[in-house]
Structures are given as C-alpha cells and as structure tokens.
Scaffold this active site. Structure first.
Site, mmCIF file in Angstrom:
data_model
loop_
_atom_site.group_PDB
_atom_site.id
_atom_site.type_symbol
_atom_site.label_atom_id
_atom_site.label_comp_id
_atom_site.label_asym_id
_atom_site.label_seq_id
_atom_site.Cartn_x
_atom_site.Cartn_y
_atom_site.Cartn_z
ATOM 1 N N HIS A 27 8.508 -0.761 9.703
ATOM 2 C CA HIS A 27 8.706 -2.365 8.256
ATOM 3 C C HIS A 27 8.435 -1.661 7.055
ATOM 4 O O HIS A 27 6.963 -0.532 7.156
ATOM 5 C CB HIS A 27 8.403 -3.637 8.847
ATOM 6 N N LYS A 53 6.914 -0.608 14.521
ATOM 7 C CA LYS A 53 5.557 -1.135 14.233
ATOM 8 C C LYS A 53 6.292 -2.384 13.311
ATOM 9 O O LYS A 53 7.415 -1.571 11.934
ATOM 10 C CB LYS A 53 4.942 -0.607 13.325
ATOM 11 N N GLU A 81 1.528 -9.469 6.970
ATOM 12 C CA GLU A 81 2.498 -8.962 7.592
ATOM 13 C C GLU A 81 2.131 -9.509 8.886
ATOM 14 O O GLU A 81 2.302 -9.438 10.778
ATOM 15 C CB GLU A 81 1.908 -7.147 8.386
ATOM 16 N N LYS A 92 9.626 5.512 7.266
ATOM 17 C CA LYS A 92 10.429 4.211 6.389
ATOM 18 C C LYS A 92 11.427 4.374 5.887
ATOM 19 O O LYS A 92 10.848 5.225 4.764
ATOM 20 C CB LYS A 92 8.830 3.471 5.886
ATOM 21 N N ASP A 124 1.534 8.469 7.289
ATOM 22 C CA ASP A 124 2.750 7.192 6.895
ATOM 23 C C ASP A 124 2.139 7.866 4.819
ATOM 24 O O ASP A 124 3.436 8.553 4.144
ATOM 25 C CB ASP A 124 1.739 6.368 7.094
ATOM 26 N N GLU A 134 -3.135 5.666 11.758
ATOM 27 C CA GLU A 134 -2.436 6.084 11.124
ATOM 28 C C GLU A 134 -3.237 5.767 9.627
ATOM 29 O O GLU A 134 -4.208 5.330 9.409
ATOM 30 C CB GLU A 134 -1.388 5.184 10.152
ATOM 31 N N SER A 170 0.463 -1.141 -0.539
ATOM 32 C CA SER A 170 0.041 -0.017 0.660
ATOM 33 C C SER A 170 1.020 1.387 -0.068
ATOM 34 O O SER A 170 1.375 1.699 1.016
ATOM 35 C CB SER A 170 -0.739 -0.038 1.548
ATOM 36 N N HIS A 200 -3.485 -5.998 2.556
ATOM 37 C CA HIS A 200 -2.620 -6.771 3.146
ATOM 38 C C HIS A 200 -3.062 -8.453 3.587
ATOM 39 O O HIS A 200 -2.385 -9.314 3.985
ATOM 40 C CB HIS A 200 -1.179 -6.295 4.243
ATOM 41 N N GLU A 247 -4.601 -2.559 8.793
ATOM 42 C CA GLU A 247 -3.943 -2.230 10.704
ATOM 43 C C GLU A 247 -4.686 -2.645 11.940
ATOM 44 O O GLU A 247 -5.113 -1.291 11.781
ATOM 45 C CB GLU A 247 -2.316 -2.442 10.331
ATOM 46 N N ASP A 267 -4.233 1.500 11.876
ATOM 47 C CA ASP A 267 -3.940 2.041 10.355
ATOM 48 C C ASP A 267 -4.864 1.779 9.333
ATOM 49 O O ASP A 267 -4.467 0.316 8.808
ATOM 50 C CB ASP A 267 -1.800 1.893 9.442
#
Ligand code: PGA
Ligand code: ZN
Length: 416
Positions: free
Chosen positions: A360, A383, A205, A332, A307, A280, A43, A153, A162, A240
C-alpha cells in the site's frame, strides 16, 4: 470495435486517508463498468513516476484537476475503442501518449487510475474475480502489519518508519489477521499502561505512534505483546527504516549520527537480538554501497527489501540484480504508474530469485486492488498497515473474502 471496446472513461477527485485529493477513474467497456482509486506516498523515492499535482492555491497545491483533465481530454480519446482486455496495449498507448520517461506529462496518478480501472472492467467483462483475471496463482500472502509508526508517518521521535509483525506460521490468512489483531490490542494495552492515552494515538498507517525514541523500545514492546498471546513461534518482526528520511550528507541520524558501516553494525545487532526476518530501505535511496553491504552481510538469512531504492522500476531492479543489492523488491503500482510495468517487474524478480512484497501507500483509499494483485502474482507477502483504519482493513478484509471464496484452492504462503 470488439465487443469489449472501451466506450467511456471518467475521472474525478476523491479524498485519500490523509485528507488529500487523489484520482478515481471509471472505465466502461462492453456494458461492464470498473473503477479504481490511486494511493499516494509521503516518504517517496525521488525516482518514482511523477504524481501530477496542480501546485496552485487549491488544496495547498495538492489538487489533481490537471491530472483529471489529462484522463478525460488526453487519455480517453487515445484509448477509446481499444479492447479493455488488452492491458498491455492500453498501457503502451498511455506511455506513448505521455512520451516522458517518468510519466511527468500526463501524471502517473492519471495513468495508473485508468490502468487499474481497465483491469477491473476487463475482469467484469470476463466474469472473473479480479485476482483470477490478473493471474493464475492462488497464494494467500503473509500480512506484514505495521503496528508502531515512526519516521514521516508519525509525530514521534522514532527514526525508523515501520515496526511490523509478520505471522509467518499462520495456517490461513484469516488466522494471520486474527493473530495480528490480538497482538495489536495487547500492544495497545501495554502502551496505555506506560504512556496513558496519548501513547495509543495512531500514525498514517494505523500503527501506534507512542512517544518513543528508540527502535529497541518499540521492538521490546512488540515482542512482549507477541509473547503475551503465545505467538512466539509463529510471529516474527520486520522493519522498514525508510532510511532516506534520516540521511544527511553521508551520515544517518539514529539517536546519534552513524556512518554507513555503523548503521550496518546496528542492523546486525538488531537482527541478533530480535526475531527480525525482513529489513526494507535500510539505507538511503542513493546509497547503493550500503544496500550491497547489508545484502552481503545479512542477505543469507534476512530479506533485504528495496523500496525507495527500486521504486518498482525494472531498470533500477536490473542494477540491483547486477550489483547484488537486496534480495527482494517492494511492489507499489503507483511508483511506476501502469499495471503492466508493475507486473513485469514482479516477473523479473521471480526470474532472478528476488522476493516480492506487494505494498500500500501511507496515503491510501479503500480500494483493495493490491489484495487481488498479491494473490494473483503469488508473491506470498503484502504490507497494508496495521489492522486498523478503513483503508488498511479494506485490503485485509478483501483478502479474507478471497480466501473464503477459494476454499481448498487457496494455499497460505509460509515464510518459515
Ligand atoms: P510511503 O510509505 O507510502 O509514505 O512511501 C510506505 C513505505 O515507505 O513503504
Ligand atoms: Zn518503504
């Protein structure tokens, strides 16, 4: 030539956790050798530095032979002989060689692999652990573990990407990991009871990807798992949304279509009903008004993280600071492409009262560089997915090793 001059640089492809090729680079200087592997997102923000792929028939277009050639044929000749400890000069040389604003020429994957490998080599030449080489903080971060996966994901109907647990009351990092692992396994039992074994397949994840369609159902199950372990006072929740993935033409699809105002009301309601401390990418990457509105409405008591909005980019962070969008940044390194720039943006956050969460990517490797980075920068938060799958546990296990090595010198971040 200094005695820590770079004398050799190699690169090759390795597989990431989704089975796609990515780059591993190795740098030699002063007889020391260091390697690094770069992760890859799914993403992704559109303003991220360019991840160079071959776009030909190999690996369905995802080959990295051009990026590897850029390391060996372009970058290596340019930085050979430089002092490996001069990270800023090495990164600057690569930026100049690339010559674009977004690393489109050499590839952020090529540049970052070398940038991180240089830091590892330099740490070895300096006889320091990586975290000690990178910074002077000794703060163990609170882990944010993504225990229910949705969005891009996972193959379920959860729009929010998330659903994380954050053991903010843990007295040590090892204790934090233990608490998360226990809750993760209680959650697994709850999901098995309700959905049978298909309910505990895991997403990219490592979090479960059960056939749920509402975030409330996911959060109810997580809260139940936390309570069953007696961690109600020490563990909180974080989301997230990765909202760009459910945004179309001014509306957000979350069960039904929501306007920006309706989506904000939804987050307010979630924050009232659940012990959420951090949200997030609550809005799409171009919806600055949405981020400003949620920061105004909830920013006093919630962490509002950018993000895809900031993509670890200082210029975008500056815009956020000016306009009052978010109060935290997700860091990131591969979104920006050099270690120097990633560390600079973290400093900029600190100077402006923004929190930082090191992160990550959903496609990752067993390289645990970000674990050392989080400790060194003292961000207090990381995270790295669920306490499951090797590329996720690599980060948590590295952090536990650091904590043990630091002994009484380590401080556990507390977010309460
Ligand atoms: P990504 O997901 O690595 O697929 O971008 C992680 C995130 O959105 O934080
Ligand atoms: Zn995100």
């Amino acid at each position: 030539m200094t005695d820590v001059a770079i004398t050799d640089i190699t690169a090759r492809w390795v597989l990431d956790s989704r089975g796609n090729p990515t780059i591993a680079a190795t740098v030699t200087a002063g007889g020391c050798v260091g390697s690094a592997m770069v992760p890859s997102g799914a993403s992704t923000g559109t303003r991220e530095a360019v991840e160079l792929r071959d776009n030909d028939s190999a690996f369905h277009g995802k080959g990295v032979t051009r990026a590897i050639a850029n390391v060996t044929d372009e970058i290596a000749p340019a930085i050979m002989g430089m002092d490996v400890r001069d990270q800023q000069a090495v990164d600057r040389a690569m930026l100049e060689l690339d010559g674009t604003g977004n690393k489109a020429s050499l590839g952020a994957n090529a540049i970052l692999a070398v940038s991180l490998a240089c830091a590892r080599t330099a740490a070895r030449c300096s006889s320091l652990e990586l975290y000690a080489y990178l910074g002077d903080k000794r703060v163990m971060p609170v882990p944010y573990m993504n225990v229910i996966n949705g969005g891009e994901h996972a193959g379920n109907d959860l729009a929010i990407q998330e659903h994380m647990i954050a053991p903010v009351g843990a007295q040590s990092f090892a204790r934090a990991v233990q608490m998360c692992s226990e809750v993760y396994h209680t959650l697994k039992a709850l999901l098995t009871r309700r959905y049978g074994s298909p309910g505990v397949n895991v997403g990219d994840e490592g979090g479960f990807a059960p056939p749920l369609s509402s975030t409330e159902e996911a959060l109810d199950l997580i809260v139940k798992a936390i309570e069953k372990n007696g961690y109600g006072d020490e563990m909180t929740l974080a989301l997230d949304a990765a909202a760009t993935s459910f945004y179309r033409r001014g509306r957000y699809e979350l069960g039904r279509w929501h306007t920006r105002e309706e989506l904000l009301a939804y987050y307010e309601q979630l924050a009232d009903s659940y012990p959420i401390i951090s949200v997030e990418d609550a809005f799409a990457e171009n919806d600055w008004e949405g981020f400003i509105a949620i920061t105004e409405a909830l920013g006093d008591h919630l962490q509002i993280v950018g993000d895809d909005l900031f993509v670890t980019n200082e210029a975008l962070l500056s815009r956020g600071i000016e306009r009052g969008a978010c109060n935290a940044l997700l860091l990131k390194p591969n979104q920006i492409g050099t270690l120097t720039e990633a560390m600079q943006v973290a400093q900029r956050c600190r100077d402006n009262g923004y929190r930082v969460m090191v992160s990550h990517r959903s496609g990752d490797t067993c390289d645990a560089f970000i674990a050392d980075l989080a400790v060194a920068l003292g961000t207090g938060q990381i995270k790295a997915g669920a306490p499951c799958r090797g590329e996720r546990t690599a980060k948590y296990n590295r952090l536990m090793a650091i904590e043990e090595e630091l002994g009484g010198d380590a401080t556990m971040a507390s977010l309460r």
